[in-house]
Design a protein around this motif. Sequence first.
Motif, PDB file in Angstrom:
ATOM      1  N   ILE A 188       0.903  -1.353  -0.562  1.00 34.12           N
ATOM      2  CA  ILE A 188      -0.055  -0.169   0.079  1.00 34.12           C
ATOM      3  C   ILE A 188       0.843   1.259   0.316  1.00 34.12           C
ATOM      4  O   ILE A 188       0.092   2.242  -0.748  1.00 34.12           O
ATOM      5  N   LEU A 189       2.347   1.054   0.823  1.00 33.12           N
ATOM      6  CA  LEU A 189       3.129   2.288   0.342  1.00 33.12           C
ATOM      7  C   LEU A 189       3.400   2.367  -0.533  1.00 33.12           C
ATOM      8  O   LEU A 189       3.972   3.763  -1.356  1.00 33.12           O
ATOM      9  N   CYS A 190       4.189   1.564  -1.611  1.00 37.25           N
ATOM     10  CA  CYS A 190       4.367   2.142  -2.989  1.00 37.25           C
ATOM     11  C   CYS A 190       3.390   2.108  -3.860  1.00 37.25           C
ATOM     12  O   CYS A 190       3.972   3.012  -4.624  1.00 37.25           O
ATOM     13  N   MET A 205       2.135   6.260   3.891  1.00 37.65           N
ATOM     14  CA  MET A 205       2.594   6.412   4.994  1.00 37.65           C
ATOM     15  C   MET A 205       1.941   6.112   6.354  1.00 37.65           C
ATOM     16  O   MET A 205       2.039   5.527   7.217  1.00 37.65           O
ATOM     17  N   ARG A 206       0.661   6.152   6.673  1.00 37.37           N
ATOM     18  CA  ARG A 206      -0.222   5.794   7.330  1.00 37.37           C
ATOM     19  C   ARG A 206      -0.266   4.212   7.400  1.00 37.37           C
ATOM     20  O   ARG A 206      -0.285   3.608   9.182  1.00 37.37           O
ATOM     21  N   MET A 211       1.339  -0.193  10.743  1.00 37.02           N
ATOM     22  CA  MET A 211       1.806  -2.148  10.560  1.00 37.02           C
ATOM     23  C   MET A 211       2.672  -1.738  11.786  1.00 37.02           C
ATOM     24  O   MET A 211       2.751  -3.361  12.396  1.00 37.02           O
ATOM     25  N   ILE A 212       3.597  -0.778  12.566  1.00 38.42           N
ATOM     26  CA  ILE A 212       4.656  -1.191  13.150  1.00 38.42           C
ATOM     27  C   ILE A 212       3.617  -1.160  14.930  1.00 38.42           C
ATOM     28  O   ILE A 212       4.614  -0.857  15.609  1.00 38.42           O
ATOM     29  N   LEU A 273      -7.086   4.048   8.671  1.00 35.49           N
ATOM     30  CA  LEU A 273      -6.517   6.067   8.648  1.00 35.49           C
ATOM     31  C   LEU A 273      -5.968   5.755   6.662  1.00 35.49           C
ATOM     32  O   LEU A 273      -5.761   6.902   6.779  1.00 35.49           O
ATOM     33  N   SER A 274      -5.773   4.990   6.659  1.00 34.44           N
ATOM     34  CA  SER A 274      -4.537   4.853   5.650  1.00 34.44           C
ATOM     35  C   SER A 274      -5.863   5.391   3.888  1.00 34.44           C
ATOM     36  O   SER A 274      -5.710   5.834   3.040  1.00 34.44           O
ATOM     37  N   GLU A 275      -7.314   5.087   4.548  1.00 35.78           N
ATOM     38  CA  GLU A 275      -8.412   5.287   3.224  1.00 35.78           C
ATOM     39  C   GLU A 275      -8.084   6.617   4.096  1.00 35.78           C
ATOM     40  O   GLU A 275      -8.582   7.964   3.102  1.00 35.78           O
ATOM     41  N   ALA A 276      -9.269   6.395   5.220  1.00 35.36           N
ATOM     42  CA  ALA A 276      -9.842   7.897   5.325  1.00 35.36           C
ATOM     43  C   ALA A 276     -10.828   8.690   4.670  1.00 35.36           C
ATOM     44  O   ALA A 276     -10.477   9.441   4.978  1.00 35.36           O
TER      45      ALA A 276
END
Length: 389
Positions: A188-190, A205-206, A211-212, A273-276
Motif C-alpha cells: 500500500i505504501l508503494c 505512509m499511514r 504496521m509497526i 486511516l490509510s483510506e479515511a
Amino acid sequence: MGYSSILDWIVYNNPLDNTHYPFGDVYNLPYDIGYKLSEVLLGLLAWLINLIVPGNCVSEFLVDDGMMNGLTLVLMAVVIFAIGFIINLTMIWEERKILGRVMDRRATKIGPLGYFQCLADGLKTFMKENIAPKAIDKKIYWWGLSLVIGTSVLLACMVPLSERWFIADYKVGLLILFGIFALAPFLILCAGWSQNNKYSLIGGMRAAELMISYEVPMLIILASTCLLAGSYGINDIISFQNDHMWFIVPEIIGFFVFFICAIAESERVPFDLSEAEAELVEGWQTEYAGMKWGLIMLGDYFRGYVACAFIVILFLGGWAIPTFPTDWWGAEIMFVLKVCFVFAFFAIARGAMPRVRTDQIVNLGWKVLMPLAVVNLAIVVAIKMVGWM
C-alpha cells in the motif's frame, strides 16, 4: 481402440490412485472435485476425437494420469477460488445487513434477502471508465495494485476450511499466512507513493506507520498460541484445542488483543486511516478508478475474511466443535459459520465506533496492546510450566 461408448472414456476413478497425486495419503476434497470434472471434460474430448479418428494416440494421451492431474490442479484452484469468492460476497452482504440494522434502515433489497446487491455493484463498477493519471510511476502503480489484490486472493485461497479442504499441505501454515498477510501495508505504501498525489502518499505512509503499531502484538499472540499448542501447523493447533479446550479460555487477553489488531490489519473502521475518505478523499486508493477500485475493495474483504479465519483458528477451535471429530462431514460449513460470526463483530464495530487518530492507534499499539500481549505470553508460559495443557 476402435469406436467405443462414451462410458469407456469417462470413468470415475479414485483420485488417490492417480500416480501423480500430489498429497500423498491425505484426501483432498477440492482435488477430488477437480478430478471428477477433469474426467468428464477430458473423457468427453477424448471420445469425440476417437469418434472422428478411431484408435488415435491423442485420445489415449488426454486420459493419461499426467494430463488428468495437470487439469485437475487447475480446476482445483478454480474451485477453491470460487468458494472463497462466494464466502467473500456473503460477508459483504452480512455487513450491509448488519449496518442497516445499526442505522435503522432496511439495507440491501436486490435479490433474495438483498444478496444480489453485491453482484449489481460489481457490474456497475466494471462498467465505469478505466483511467489513470499521466504523472504516475507506471510500473509501481500497476504492480502495487496487482500485488495488493493478488496477495489478498492468495491468502483467502490458502486458508484451509477443514482437514480435507486445502490448497497445499504445509506444516507451518500460520507462519506462511501471517508473512503474506503482513505484505499488504508495504504494498500500500508503494502504491500510494507511485500515484504522484499527496493524499495517496499520506495514506501509504499511514499504512506503514500503523504496521509497526499492531504487527508486533499480533506476532506475540501468534507465538503464544503456537507455544500453547506446541506446533505451527494449523491442523495441530485445531486438534489440540479439540482435545483440551478452545484457546479463547486460557488466552482471553490475547483474544481481545488479536481481535483489535486484526481489525487494524484488515484496514477496517475504526482503523482505516490509510483510506479515511473524510480526510484524504480516498487515501491511497485515490487515483485508482473503475474496476481497479472495485478489485481493491474486494481485496479488502478478502483480507477481512483471512483476519476472521485467523481468530477462528487460533482461539475458537477452527472447524472443530466439542465432542465431534475434527474430520466430521460438516467441518467446512462450521468453519465458515464461525468466520461469519466473528465478522459480524467487525461489522458492528464499523457501525458503532468513530475513526481514531493516527497518534491514538500508535499509542494504543505500543502502550496498551504490546504490554497485554506480553502478559498473555507470560500466562501461556506459566500454563506450560505448570503442565495444565
